[in-house]
Design a protein around this motif. Structure first.
Motif, PDB file in Angstrom:
ATOM      1  N   LEU A  69      10.193 -22.759  18.140  1.00  0.00           N
ATOM      2  CA  LEU A  69       9.238 -22.620  19.245  1.00  0.00           C
ATOM      3  C   LEU A  69       8.203 -23.731  19.276  1.00  0.00           C
ATOM      4  N   GLY A  70       8.219 -24.595  18.253  1.00  0.00           N
ATOM      5  CA  GLY A  70       7.238 -25.656  18.182  1.00  0.00           C
ATOM      6  C   GLY A  70       7.798 -27.013  18.499  1.00  0.00           C
ATOM      7  N   PHE A  71       8.066 -27.810  17.450  1.00  0.00           N
ATOM      8  CA  PHE A  71       8.423 -29.208  17.700  1.00  0.00           C
ATOM      9  C   PHE A  71       9.822 -29.394  18.262  1.00  0.00           C
ATOM     10  N   ARG A  72      10.716 -28.386  18.173  1.00  0.00           N
ATOM     11  CA  ARG A  72      12.052 -28.534  18.753  1.00  0.00           C
ATOM     12  C   ARG A  72      12.172 -27.852  20.107  1.00  0.00           C
ATOM     13  N   ALA A  73      11.117 -27.189  20.539  1.00  0.00           N
ATOM     14  CA  ALA A  73      11.156 -26.517  21.835  1.00  0.00           C
ATOM     15  C   ALA A  73      10.817 -27.501  22.957  1.00  0.00           C
ATOM     16  N   SER A  74      11.138 -27.101  24.180  1.00  0.00           N
ATOM     17  CA  SER A  74      10.793 -27.945  25.326  1.00  0.00           C
ATOM     18  C   SER A  74       9.281 -27.943  25.520  1.00  0.00           C
TER      19      SER A  74
END
Length: 249
Positions: free
Chosen positions: A103-108
């Motif tokens: 939900l953080g750095f790999r999320a849109s």
């Protein structure tokens, strides 16, 4: 003392050659004094040594229990509070970091959450889940069987049995970092199922060892599942609502 450059004989206390100006080696007295200072240096930090020893012992314990989790966890396990606490903490940390990865750095950019908005809720959610599971199971056993149960010993045995969930949470974290969402979801699901499976196995083990039962064990287990699901539903709804609000603030 002799100068290494020009060979001139010098007094023992000399620091420089009188002929060529070359710096000379310190005297024997100075060398011995420096050696004494090094010898009397501060001893290694005891806290660091204890942490290092604990890490090695935990790693040995983890590998041996991972090879035979049922045998070591439910037959031979005498309980260790420290190892049990490490297992609980590692599961919570890996789960929280997995949420941050997803939900953080790999999320849109539209649904991306900060570290504090994803890691902290995930960490406390898992701690609450494990606390409700362990505490609820302990209270249920107290109501179902007549045999006395020590809370610390029970927590130690249950916590030490969480080696496989620790491994599953670690794999979920790694797959979350890589960005394989389907694999991450699979191992997170297995993590929760394994905790419930361990809960049932511990419950059955304690009931079998008891002399008599106050209540049919099946009803106690059903009531325990109902209470855990109700509490988790409330906590997860609250945390999810807080995450959603963080997207618009």
């Amino acid at each position: 003392m002799t100068c290494a450059k020009c060979g001139t004989t010098l007094p023992p206390e000399s620091k420089f050659c009188e002929q060529c100006g070359e710096s000379v080696e310190p005297s024997t007295h100075q060398t011995e004094e420096a050696s004494t200072i090094e010898t009397t240096a501060k001893p290694p930090n005891e806290t660091v040594e204890k942490v290092t020893a604990l890490s090695k012992n935990y790693w040995t314990y983890f590998l041996s229990n991972l090879k035979a989790p049922t045998q070591r966890g439910f037959v031979e396990n005498q309980g260790n509070v420290i190892f049990a606490t490490i297992n609980v903490a590692l599961i919570a940390f890996f789960f929280a970091f997995t949420l941050f990865a997803q939900l953080g750095f790999r999320a849109s950019s539209f649904i991306s959450l900060s570290f504090s908005d994803s890691f902290i809720p995930g960490f406390f959610f898992m701690l609450i889940f494990l606390a409700v599971t362990i505490g609820g199971l302990f209270l249920t056993l107290k109501l179902v069987i007549d045999s006395p149960i020590n809370l610390q010993a029970f927590y130690s045995r249950f916590g030490e049995s969480l080696v496989v969930p620790v491994a599953l949470s670690a794999v979920a974290f790694v797959s979350g970092l890589i960005g394989i969402g389907s694999v991450t979801s699979l191992f997170l699901g297995l993590l929760f199922l394994m905790v419930f499976a361990i809960m049932i196995m511990v419950y059955q083990t304690e009931v079998k060892q008891a002399s008599t039962a106050k209540l049919d064990p099946l009803y106690g287990l059903v009531a325990l599942f109902a209470v855990i699901l109700i509490i988790l539903n409330y906590v997860s709804s609250y945390i999810l609502a807080d995450m959603v609000m963080s997207l618009f603030i």
